[in-house]
Design a protein around this motif. Structure first.
Motif, PDB file in Angstrom:
ATOM      1  N   LYS A  56       1.657   2.558  -6.954  1.00 51.17           N
ATOM      2  CA  LYS A  56       1.057   1.839  -8.093  1.00 51.17           C
ATOM      3  C   LYS A  56       0.045   2.700  -8.841  1.00 51.17           C
ATOM      4  O   LYS A  56       0.104   2.824 -10.062  1.00 51.17           O
ATOM      5  CB  LYS A  56       0.382   0.542  -7.623  1.00 51.17           C
ATOM      6  CG  LYS A  56       1.313  -0.429  -6.955  1.00 51.17           C
ATOM      7  CD  LYS A  56       0.603  -1.686  -6.484  1.00 51.17           C
ATOM      8  CE  LYS A  56      -0.447  -1.436  -5.411  1.00 51.17           C
ATOM      9  NZ  LYS A  56       0.082  -0.893  -4.134  1.00 51.17           N
ATOM     10  N   SER A  57      -0.878   3.307  -8.079  1.00 50.03           N
ATOM     11  CA  SER A  57      -1.903   4.147  -8.725  1.00 50.03           C
ATOM     12  C   SER A  57      -1.251   5.338  -9.405  1.00 50.03           C
ATOM     13  O   SER A  57      -1.654   5.731 -10.514  1.00 50.03           O
ATOM     14  CB  SER A  57      -2.918   4.657  -7.704  1.00 50.03           C
ATOM     15  OG  SER A  57      -3.611   3.580  -7.146  1.00 50.03           O
ATOM     16  N   ASN A  75       0.846  -1.208   0.000  1.00 51.86           N
ATOM     17  CA  ASN A  75       0.000   0.000   0.000  1.00 51.86           C
ATOM     18  C   ASN A  75       0.872   1.247   0.000  1.00 51.86           C
ATOM     19  O   ASN A  75       1.883   1.311   0.709  1.00 51.86           O
ATOM     20  CB  ASN A  75      -0.884   0.048   1.259  1.00 51.86           C
ATOM     21  CG  ASN A  75      -2.055  -0.905   1.209  1.00 51.86           C
ATOM     22  OD1 ASN A  75      -2.432  -1.480   2.216  1.00 51.86           O
ATOM     23  ND2 ASN A  75      -2.644  -1.088   0.057  1.00 51.86           N
ATOM     24  N   GLY A  76       0.453   2.229  -0.790  1.00 49.91           N
ATOM     25  CA  GLY A  76       1.118   3.540  -0.766  1.00 49.91           C
ATOM     26  C   GLY A  76       2.475   3.566  -1.445  1.00 49.91           C
ATOM     27  O   GLY A  76       3.235   4.515  -1.295  1.00 49.91           O
TER      28      GLY A  76
HETATM   29  N1  LIG Z   1      -3.186  13.468  -4.086  1.00 40.70           N
HETATM   30  C1  LIG Z   1      -2.114  13.135  -3.378  1.00 40.70           C
HETATM   31  N2  LIG Z   1      -1.360  14.092  -2.786  1.00 40.70           N
HETATM   32  C2  LIG Z   1      -0.275  13.775  -2.075  1.00 40.70           C
HETATM   33  N3  LIG Z   1       0.159  12.521  -1.883  1.00 40.70           N
HETATM   34  C3  LIG Z   1      -0.554  11.532  -2.446  1.00 40.70           C
HETATM   35  C4  LIG Z   1      -1.715  11.778  -3.223  1.00 40.70           C
HETATM   36  N4  LIG Z   1      -2.206  10.594  -3.639  1.00 40.70           N
HETATM   37  C5  LIG Z   1      -1.390   9.654  -3.148  1.00 40.70           C
HETATM   38  N5  LIG Z   1      -0.392  10.207  -2.439  1.00 40.70           N
HETATM   39  C6  LIG Z   1       0.710   9.513  -1.747  1.00 40.70           C
HETATM   40  O1  LIG Z   1       1.529   8.952  -2.743  1.00 40.70           O
HETATM   41  C7  LIG Z   1       1.970   7.673  -2.351  1.00 40.70           C
HETATM   42  C8  LIG Z   1       1.610   6.645  -3.423  1.00 40.70           C
HETATM   43  O2  LIG Z   1       0.207   6.561  -3.539  1.00 40.70           O
HETATM   44  P1  LIG Z   1      -0.472   5.579  -4.565  1.00 40.70           P
HETATM   45  O3  LIG Z   1      -1.946   5.800  -4.496  1.00 40.70           O
HETATM   46  O4  LIG Z   1       0.185   5.698  -5.883  1.00 40.70           O
HETATM   47  O5  LIG Z   1      -0.090   4.161  -3.923  1.00 40.70           O
HETATM   48  P2  LIG Z   1      -0.596   2.695  -4.266  1.00 40.70           P
HETATM   49  O6  LIG Z   1       0.631   1.857  -4.420  1.00 40.70           O
HETATM   50  O7  LIG Z   1      -1.545   2.712  -5.401  1.00 40.70           O
HETATM   51  O8  LIG Z   1      -1.323   2.293  -2.918  1.00 40.70           O
HETATM   52  P3  LIG Z   1      -2.562   1.311  -2.579  1.00 40.70           P
HETATM   53  O9  LIG Z   1      -2.047  -0.097  -2.687  1.00 40.70           O
HETATM   54  O10 LIG Z   1      -2.822   1.666  -1.132  1.00 40.70           O
HETATM   55  O11 LIG Z   1      -3.689   1.634  -3.490  1.00 40.70           O
HETATM   56  C9  LIG Z   1       1.346   7.381  -0.994  1.00 40.70           C
HETATM   57  O12 LIG Z   1       2.321   7.616  -0.015  1.00 40.70           O
HETATM   58  C10 LIG Z   1       0.227   8.369  -0.886  1.00 40.70           C
HETATM   59  O13 LIG Z   1       0.048   8.731   0.453  1.00 40.70           O
END
Ligand SMILES: Nc1ncnc2c1ncn2[C@@H]1O[C@H](COP(=O)(O)OP(=O)(O)OP(=O)(O)O)[C@@H](O)[C@H]1O
Length: 254
Positions: free
Chosen positions: A30-31, A26-27
């Protein structure tokens, strides 16, 4: 602008038609990476090329013809019927004055059938369950008929049968598919390539057997991964358990 870099130093090539699973805790970004690939939120540095074309340089319509994207919590617009929501996927293909014809209708019908929503076509999107809504957004992306399909956690909201059906669907598609996925067993079994993100950088990239090794799984996810053989199909599966053995319950601890 002004924000910290969430993902850095990520470079890879995905061959046309391949299926890539993006995995990571998580975090880990990926997104963020998927949105950059789809051109939703262009990277602060670096480029994403589809068939050699920098998608950051494309107008929205051209980009939608190149990449279809389904976000993690995307919902079809409430005031639309299921068929209308899926028809939105056809927007980039239409000229300004064109009306929907038989060919357009059959693409929409096929996309609805692929996600098992053909019988719901006239239903308002407000009257759908979470999983059904999610399948409609996937159908919208399928109807877009882009050569690259990007899916952020597409198995979210889906029951076990639909998770497996979606994997079959992805397998049957001709397009390149890039999907963020938490289920590492599905990543091993259903994808050609895996990108492992760890704290915003690319930790490993390659075929599942070379990337999702027990050592890497332990390092990145802090769990234990064992490859086990299915008793009936003899297919390899990834079994995940807590890294530290759970103390057995004894009479004394009960
Ligand atoms: N709009 C935003 N502004 C600032 N930081 C953000 C924003 N969106 C996400 N983040 C931060 O960027 C990092 C990566 O987020 P992201 O959503 O890409 O992770 P992820 O791997 O998709 O996580 P998950 O498995 O929880 O969906 C995280 O630390 C998150 O807190």
């Amino acid at each position: 602008a002004g924000g910290a870099m969430v993902v850095t130093d990520v470079t890879f090539d995905v061959p046309a038609g391949a299926r890539l699973a993006v995995v990571g805790p998580n975090g880990t970004g990926k997104s963020t990476l998927l949105r950059a690939i789809a051109g939703i939120r262009p990277p602060a540095a670096g480029t994403v090329r589809v068939d050699g074309v920098d998608i950051g340089a494309l107008r929205a319509r051209q980009r939608a013809l190149a990449v279809a994207f389904v976000g993690q919590e995307e919902h079809p617009s409430a005031e639309l019927t299921v068929a209308e929501a899926v028809a939105l996927g056809r927007t980039p293909h239409r000229g300004p004055w064109s009306v929907s014809d038989g060919a357009e209708e059959s693409v929409i019908a096929e996309a609805l059938a692929a996600v098992g929503m053909a019988d719901y076509r006239n239903r308002p999107c407000t009257q759908l369950s979470g999983g059904e809504r999610h399948r409609v957004t996937i159908a919208r992306a399928l109807a877009q008929e882009a050569p690259v399909l990007v899916l952020d956690e597409p198995t979210n909201h889906l029951d076990v049968a639909w998770r497996l059906r979606l994997m079959r669907l992805i397998d049957d598609l001709d397009c390149t598919t890039i999907a963020a996925i938490h289920d590492l067993d599905l990543a091993v079994r259903c994808f050609d390539l895996v990108a492992v993100l760890d704290a915003g950088t690319l930790r490993a990239f390659g075929p599942p057997a070379d990337t999702l090794t027990p050592d890497l799984i332990h390092d990145v996810f802090a769990v234990r991964g064992d490859i086990v053989t299915h008793p009936t199909t003899s297919q390899p599966h990834l079994l995940l358990t807590e890294a530290t053995p759970i103390p057995a319950l004894t009479k004394e601890t009960l």
